[in-house]
Design an enzyme around this catalytic site. Structure first.
Site, short mmCIF file in Angstrom:
data_model
loop_
_atom_site.label_atom_id
_atom_site.label_comp_id
_atom_site.label_asym_id
_atom_site.label_seq_id
_atom_site.Cartn_x
_atom_site.Cartn_y
_atom_site.Cartn_z
N ALA A 29 41.75 35.24 40.39
CA ALA A 29 42.49 35.82 39.97
C ALA A 29 42.10 36.98 39.37
CB ALA A 29 42.81 34.69 38.50
N ASN A 30 43.05 37.48 38.42
CA ASN A 30 42.94 38.98 37.99
C ASN A 30 43.37 38.84 36.42
OD1 ASN A 30 45.61 39.79 37.65
ND2 ASN A 30 45.85 39.45 40.01
N ARG A 31 43.16 40.09 35.91
CA ARG A 31 43.33 40.08 34.27
C ARG A 31 44.95 40.45 33.82
NH1 ARG A 31 38.99 40.34 31.78
NH2 ARG A 31 36.99 40.94 32.83
#
Ligand code: C5P
Length: 221
Positions: A29-31
């Site tokens: 995932a990412n932020r």
């Protein structure tokens, strides 16, 4: 009373991160918080549009009066976006993961006792903005992307404008010191084929209202 600026228009927005499964219990995932994309959906509704929000996993409440389609992965997001077309305006604010697993395991990956970590083989995800940008019949009249960068902001944004066939790229410097990732404020530049506009720092809600107001002006012409 005057007609709202986007009355009768359909606005399609992507927001949030994507989650790319590694195995049944893990993901890449990412932020992205989804704050900017969700604010855009609220602003488009306030301007009178019918709004479809295709969102990756976020902890934000769904904006009122907006059709929300929840997805996990980039592949699902692309399908949902294509199914939601046609749209007059599309704004791709999601932080789509660049890669997913080349093959997704059906079993949890276990430590094998050797001390060597598993090699995760990745493959590139479809580029949703570029796919829509190059669509023969269903490309929205105004197509807007975002470019979160830590270096060479404007050059990178111009490259994306061309490669993805977007009309505008909203470029923002997401270097950790800016506090933009996950924060409530944003400092952006609007990069189009006619030039670059620097906008002052403002809240993500104000950035959203300003993008929507500008988009409504373009649709009038
Ligand atoms: O290339 P980059 O990921 O920096 O481009 C950012 C823009 O492209 C954003 O508007 C993002 O929503 C969109 N994008 C996309 N699908 C991808 C990657 C990025 O729609 N797979």
């Amino acid at each position: 009373a005057g007609r709202l600026p986007l009355a009768g228009k359909h606005v399609l927005i992507t927001s949030g991160p994507t989650h790319e499964p590694i195995d049944p219990v893990r993901y890449i995932a990412n932020r992205s918080s989804g704050k900017q994309g969700h604010a855009l959906a609220a602003a488009a509704y306030a301007a009178g549009a019918r709004v479809t929000l295709v969102s990756g996993p976020v902890t934000l409440p769904a904006p009122a009066n907006v059709a929300v389609i929840q997805v996990e992965s980039a592949t699902e997001m692309l399908k949902a976006v294509e199914a939601a077309l046609p749209a007059d305006i599309a704004i791709m604010a999601a932080a789509v993961a660049d890669w997913r697993m080349a093959s997704e395991g059906t079993q949890k990956i276990k430590k094998d006792g050797s001390g060597r970590p598993p090699a995760l083989e990745l493959t590139e995800n479809p580029d949703i903005l570029a796919t829509i940008g190059h669509h023969k019949s269903l490309r929205p009249k105004l197509l807007i992307g975002f470019a979160a960068e830590t270096t060479d902001l404007v050059d990178n944004a111009r490259g994306k404008l061309e490669r993805k066939n977007a009309d505008w790229i909203i470029a923002n410097d997401v270097s950790p010191a800016t506090g933009i990732m996950g924060g409530d404020a944003n400092t952006v530049r609007l990069v189009s084929r006619s030039g670059v506009e620097d906008w002052p720092q403002m809240s993500k809600a104000d950035v959203a209202r300003r993008i929507i107001a500008r988009a409504a002006e373009v649709l009038k012409t």
